[in-house]
Design an enzyme around this catalytic site. Structure first.
Site, PDB file in Angstrom:
ATOM      1  N   GLY A 122      -5.397   2.673  -3.502  1.00 35.70           N
ATOM      2  CA  GLY A 122      -6.644   3.270  -3.948  1.00 35.70           C
ATOM      3  C   GLY A 122      -6.401   4.422  -4.906  1.00 35.70           C
ATOM      4  CG  ASN A 181      -7.843   1.100   0.993  1.00 30.02           C
ATOM      5  OD1 ASN A 181      -7.154   1.071   2.014  1.00 30.02           O
ATOM      6  ND2 ASN A 181      -7.500   1.812  -0.068  1.00 30.02           N
ATOM      7  CG  ASP A 238      -1.676   1.245   1.451  1.00 29.06           C
ATOM      8  OD1 ASP A 238      -2.327   1.692   0.494  1.00 29.06           O
ATOM      9  OD2 ASP A 238      -1.631   1.789   2.570  1.00 29.06           O
ATOM     10  CB  ILE A 239       0.798   4.485  -1.560  1.00 32.61           C
ATOM     11  CG1 ILE A 239       1.180   3.763  -2.858  1.00 32.61           C
ATOM     12  CG2 ILE A 239       1.538   5.837  -1.486  1.00 32.61           C
ATOM     13  CD1 ILE A 239       0.836   4.540  -4.124  1.00 32.61           C
ATOM     14  CG  ASP A 240      -1.610   7.561   0.857  1.00 34.94           C
ATOM     15  OD1 ASP A 240      -0.851   8.538   0.774  1.00 34.94           O
ATOM     16  OD2 ASP A 240      -2.381   7.215  -0.058  1.00 34.94           O
ATOM     17  CE  LYS A 285      -5.367  -0.687  -1.516  1.00 30.25           C
ATOM     18  NZ  LYS A 285      -4.370  -0.208  -0.546  1.00 30.25           N
TER      19      LYS A 285
END
Length: 262
Positions: A45, A215, A10-12, A189
């Site tokens: 996302g 998510n 994931d990124i954030d 995802k």
């Protein structure tokens, strides 16, 4: 347990810390994985254009974006799942009536349906996008496919209508106090990862994933090894196989070390 052949990030608050910076230990860990021949991918996302610089910086060429609705393998698109056009029109009409801000997102652009209210401004600015604040284009959905909507309302606003037909055709995943992703009902995802693994000839047991948010829950459950960040929401921690340290405390490095990839 066999070691994973591919790791999704994931990124954030997973790759990025709260300041939208990559911890040095995270960057080192990813490059060490790549040197060992372990595949690295992103599951987010966000739209692809929102993390193009991040992909280039880390040397990552495969990703699941829009919470599973737009999947790329080695820089080639392998799966797309845009929002249903008629239902999207109905949702936009309803949010206009309520005075809620709404944004359309595809793989190249983000446009507002009208003017951004304070909730939309705070939510979008929190993403720290590498671009000017989105402009308004009320006719965007008439000329473009939309892979994700962004609707802006508070946790205490009355959003019960979203669970009624036809709006229940979509899923609504909150990522900010005021920001909510609008994705296909079967979108997640996990679904995007499924499509990418199918393309690569891999199984869920071959995959590992790191995440922190609502998510990420399906993703952490779907892969063979799900790792929740120490700063993750409680439900993600409950779903994961184990919980590493927070992102700003070498969370990814420590997690990869724990599962024997470093």
């Amino acid at each position: 347990m066999a070691k994973p052949k591919i790791v999704f990030f994931d990124i954030d608050d997973t790759l990025y810390d709260q300041n939208k910076l990559i911890p040095a230990s995270t960057e080192e860990a990813i490059h060490r994985l790549q040197d060992k021949g372990v595949l690295t991918a992103i599951a987010t996302g966000r739209s692809p254009f929102m993390f193009r610089n991040l992909r280039n910086h880390l040397g990552i060429h495969s990703f699941v974006s829009f919470n599973g609705s737009y999947v790329v393998y080695e820089d080639s698109t392998v799966y797309t799942n845009p929002l249903n056009d008629s239902t999207l029109h109905a949702l936009v009409t309803r949010t206009r009536e309520l005075g809620w801000s709404f944004a359309f997102v595809n793989d190249q652009l983000i446009k507002l349906d009208g003017q951004a209210d304070e909730k939309a401004k705070e939510s979008i600015e929190s993403l720290k996008l590498p671009m000017p604040f989105p402009e308004s284009d009320a006719h965007f959905i008439e000329n473009h496919e939309v892979y994700q909507g962004l609707v802006f309302y508070g946790k205490h606003d009355d959003a019960r209508f979203l669970q009624q037909s036809p709006f229940d055709e979509f899923r609504y995943v909150r990522w900010h106090d005021y920001g909510v992703d609008v994705i296909p009902n079967r979108g997640s995802k996990a679904e995007g990862i499924k499509q990418l693994l199918k393309k690569m000839g891999l199984t869920p047991d071959d995959a590992c994933a790191f995440g922190d948010g609502n998510n990420d829950i399906e993703m952490l459950s779907y892969v063979g090894t799900g790792v929740a960040m120490g700063n993750a929401v409680d439900e993600a921690k409950k779903t994961a196989d184990f919980v590493t340290t927070p992102v700003h405390q070498d969370g990814i490095y420590n997690g990869l070390k724990h599962i024997g990839l470093l």
